[in-house]
Motif scaffolding. Structure first.
Motif, PDB file in Angstrom:
ATOM      1  N   LYS A 247      -0.050  -4.779   7.696  1.00  0.00           N
ATOM      2  CA  LYS A 247       0.301  -4.136   6.732  1.00  0.00           C
ATOM      3  C   LYS A 247       0.843  -4.438   5.398  1.00  0.00           C
ATOM      4  O   LYS A 247       0.930  -3.850   4.272  1.00  0.00           O
ATOM      5  CB  LYS A 247       1.253  -2.758   7.108  1.00  0.00           C
ATOM      6  CG  LYS A 247       2.531  -3.234   7.564  1.00  0.00           C
ATOM      7  CD  LYS A 247       3.681  -2.284   7.928  1.00  0.00           C
ATOM      8  CE  LYS A 247       5.039  -2.557   8.019  1.00  0.00           C
ATOM      9  NZ  LYS A 247       6.041  -1.651   8.727  1.00  0.00           N
TER      10      LYS A 247
ATOM     11  N   HIS B  90       2.105   1.784  -3.381  1.00  0.00           N
ATOM     12  CA  HIS B  90       1.454   2.477  -4.501  1.00  0.00           C
ATOM     13  C   HIS B  90       1.058   3.940  -4.269  1.00  0.00           C
ATOM     14  O   HIS B  90       1.254   4.627  -5.067  1.00  0.00           O
ATOM     15  CB  HIS B  90      -0.139   1.860  -4.205  1.00  0.00           C
ATOM     16  CG  HIS B  90      -0.105   0.164  -4.298  1.00  0.00           C
ATOM     17  ND1 HIS B  90      -1.100  -0.630  -4.030  1.00  0.00           N
ATOM     18  CD2 HIS B  90       0.900  -0.655  -4.784  1.00  0.00           C
ATOM     19  CE1 HIS B  90      -0.926  -1.762  -4.388  1.00  0.00           C
ATOM     20  NE2 HIS B  90       0.345  -1.793  -4.804  1.00  0.00           N
TER      21      HIS B  90
ATOM     22  N   ASN C  21       0.841  -1.138  -0.007  1.00  0.00           N
ATOM     23  CA  ASN C  21       0.132  -0.050  -0.043  1.00  0.00           C
ATOM     24  C   ASN C  21       0.966   1.246   0.233  1.00  0.00           C
ATOM     25  O   ASN C  21       0.820   2.153  -0.583  1.00  0.00           O
ATOM     26  CB  ASN C  21      -0.954  -0.062   1.281  1.00  0.00           C
ATOM     27  CG  ASN C  21      -1.949  -0.981   0.976  1.00  0.00           C
ATOM     28  OD1 ASN C  21      -2.366  -1.451   0.152  1.00  0.00           O
ATOM     29  ND2 ASN C  21      -2.562  -1.341   2.293  1.00  0.00           N
TER      30      ASN C  21
ATOM     31  N   HIS D  16       0.554  -7.361   2.242  1.00  0.00           N
ATOM     32  CA  HIS D  16      -0.348  -7.999   1.615  1.00  0.00           C
ATOM     33  C   HIS D  16      -0.147  -9.279   2.022  1.00  0.00           C
ATOM     34  O   HIS D  16      -1.347 -10.134   1.738  1.00  0.00           O
ATOM     35  CB  HIS D  16       0.032  -7.681   0.064  1.00  0.00           C
ATOM     36  CG  HIS D  16      -1.053  -8.529  -0.705  1.00  0.00           C
ATOM     37  ND1 HIS D  16      -0.519  -9.909  -1.243  1.00  0.00           N
ATOM     38  CD2 HIS D  16      -2.267  -8.245  -1.426  1.00  0.00           C
ATOM     39  CE1 HIS D  16      -1.788 -10.201  -2.062  1.00  0.00           C
ATOM     40  NE2 HIS D  16      -2.481  -9.372  -2.293  1.00  0.00           N
TER      41      HIS D  16
END
Length: 314
Positions: A204, A140, A137, A206
């Motif tokens: 946190k 990204h 995240n 994936h």
């Protein structure tokens, strides 16, 4: 009658943007590395060609006219497009000669990049990567903000407005203490995982959510009170008998060479996989080269790690 209006030049647009930002002909000429009379003459020619007054000149200084304000954004868009065109053309003609900021998850980077980067350096001797590890995240968000030029990330969850090139599929292996009763089997029956204590990383990652889905499906118990901060931490907790863990195949291949205290197993008839992809912004001036780079990644991984992962075949 034919149009006799003088043709605009990129140089004139560049000069116009410089004066518009400095609102000072002398300072703009210094930044451009030309004489002030040359700059003044080119701006006058631009105004004559457009049949517009771009600047208001007075004893108090220089200001953009209303028409100048209207045209400035368009001029900058044209200049940005030209810069991008030149950047892509340079890479196509000379090859990449720069440093790119590459983001990658900590559960992948140390176990993949040592097999790939030396080969890339051999192919592109001027190419360098500044590598930073972070959770998907955060990768990204960093790619959106420009903290990274490109990232390697789990394919699942990648935003749709990134350009995405799938690279390979990696298995997750069930790792048990050699003292655990299930460790006698290379292939473990899915039903045997019911009630099994499973250790994983913080949420946190994936990786955490994928393991949680597996636990929910097979009836295993995810140990939230003992979440690890790294794959090495998970391995050590398994050694101490605190539970079992799913570890990525590349980690097992890189870091676990016939460990006496651990046993690597698979779930019978139920492979657990994670997919990885290379991603970048669709506006990146290096996007042509990044597609070539994705193909190079796949070729190198196929040559060096095809016994560990399955490479995507476009």
């Amino acid at each position: 009658m034919p149009n006799t209006q003088p043709q605009l030049s990129i140089k004139q647009l560049k000069y116009f943007a410089a004066v518009a930002h400095t609102l000072n002909f002398r300072r703009a000429a210094h930044q451009l590395g030309i004489s002030q009379p040359t700059l003044t003459n080119q701006i006058l020619k631009l105004e004559e060609g457009l049949q517009l007054t771009l600047f208001e000149r007075s004893r108090n200084g220089t200001m953009l006219s209303a028409d100048g304000r209207e045209l400035l954004n368009h001029a900058e868009q044209i200049l940005n497009t030209i810069n991008e065109f030149q950047s892509v053309a340079r890479e196509l003609s000379q090859g990449p000669k720069t440093t790119f900021k590459l983001g990658i998850p900590p559960t992948l980077g140390p176990y993949l990049l040592p097999f790939v980067l030396p080969q890339l350096h051999h192919l592109y001797d001027k190419l360098k990567f500044y590598v930073r590890e972070s959770a998907p995240n955060e990768l990204h968000a960093g790619l959106y903000k420009g903290d990274y030029d490109l990232i390697i990330s789990p394919l699942a969850g990648l935003p749709s407005d990134f350009v995405v090139e799938p690279l390979f599929t990696e298995p997750l292996k069930l790792v048990l203490s050699s003292e655990h009763p299930l460790s006698e089997n290379v292939f473990v029956e899915p039903d045997s995982l019911k009630g099994l204590r499973i250790l994983t990383l913080e949420d946190k990652h994936h990786f955490h959510h994928q393991v949680l889905d597996v636990c929910n499906e097979l009836g295993a118990e995810l140990q939230r009170d003992y979440e690890g901060t790294s794959l090495d931490t998970l391995r050590q907790m398994v050694v101490m008998g605190m539970g079992a863990a799913f570890l990525p195949g590349l980690y097992v291949h890189s870091e676990m060479h016939n460990p006496e205290a651990l046993k690597v197993c698979e779930i019978k008839n139920k492979p657990i996989l994670r997919q990885h992809a290379l991603a970048w912004r669709n506006t990146s001036p290096s996007r042509v080269f990044f597609r070539e780079l994705a193909d190079r990644f796949r070729r190198i991984i196929q040559a060096r790690l095809n016994h560990v992962v399955e490479v995507y075949n476009p």
